[in-house]
Design an enzyme around this catalytic site. Sequence first.
Site: not given
Length: 467
Positions: A128, A183, A186-187, A190
């Site tokens: 990222s 990940k 994480h997105n 986001e």
Amino acid sequence: MQTSLGLIGLGVMGANLARNAARNGAVIAVYNRTTEKTDAFMAAHHSEGKFIGCKTIEELVQSLPAPRAIIVMVNAGAAVDAVIQDITPFLSAGDTLIDAGNSHFSDTQRRITELQAKGIHFLGMGVSGGEEGALLGPSMMPSGSYEAYTQLEPLLKKMAAKDGSGNKCVSYIGKGGAGHFVKMIHNGIEYGDMQLIAETYHLMKSVLKLSNTEIAETFQSWNRSRELKSFLIEITAQIFLKKDDMTQSDLIDVIKDEAKQKGTGKWTTQTALDLGVAASTMTAAVDARLMSSLKKLRMQAEKDIGVLDLKTVRLTAKALKDALFLSKICSYAQGFALIAEASRVNDWKIDLAETCRIWKGGCIIRSTLLKTFEEAFRKDPSIPNLLLSPEIISLFQARHTKWRKVVSAGALAGIPVPAMSASLAYFDSLRTGNLPQNLTQAQRDFFGAHTFERTDQSGTFHAQWMA
């Protein structure tokens, strides 16, 4: 230390990762399916380090000393499988493939198993930071072969962003597809964060009647605060000051309001449903992008429904700040709850405090809040939900009233705030000992004899509802 590295896929992210590794002392052999892109890369960047431009996959493999480590940076899905199929005949036992794209974690787990049978190590590594992070220092989330990670760790630590505490934003996440799972979450966070900021902007523009310059100044001020200092708040302030090269007006005002997505937010929502974990803020953010894509329908509905009798509401920037702050924490809490449950189900043993640490630099959701979250998980690694941390509880106790006023103001003014509303509902549901789903269970038993449990004795029961 791994001083030689191969890289397949010279898109923006792949090219910048290759440049990053070369700048940190590695010899990089690069290959792209279209030779023209490889030639262009070599012409533009050959002076930045030791690069070997390769015309074929076989040439790339042969240019690297054993044991080889090769990063695959192509589109998720079939493209990754195609590269693996093409390169495997040229690899030897002990070599390592690293998928640094946004692959689905289940694909990563499958590939680990398939390559392990051939003696080839595989790492699924979430990366990222966007194109700038890939070049100057991303946050990296590798999982899979621990042996392979230990060989690559010195180079990865040189390439990774700083965490602000003397360490680097890379750490072995766990077995299997844990890295790509983290990940993905994480997105998802986001997505939630971006939607919450967008809703805040909508209220600033439509209720507070702020100009773009005033909005920029407000976000600049918030980015200097302990609560909201973050990459996304920082770039948001910059966006509202950007002029359009074509018209010299504010660029934000000529950007079409249809948000695209590449799928990781959808995967987060789908996985949350599979795991039985509530992820309402992130799901609301995905839904908001879907609604935004209905531009033609929305314009027609605006015309057909017309002006409604809405309330003029009183709102302050301070209340908006508190609402954004608390909503943001809820989004993170949902993400960490998802990681914790997936870790339990898959026996990944993911360290949530360490996950917070490696997100403190380089990545898109980097934020001063992550230090608070890291401390909470270090104090109590088994805490069932981030919102139950004593420090977090005190934040909500002190600020929830303004949060409620903002969500109410949005509803009264006809301004959609789906992610803020979802965050508030998540908080209220979590703190409510008795929810009305006893009625849901009664209904299910009434029409389908699905049975129910009782509060006063153990076991499952069925009632004869019809007299």
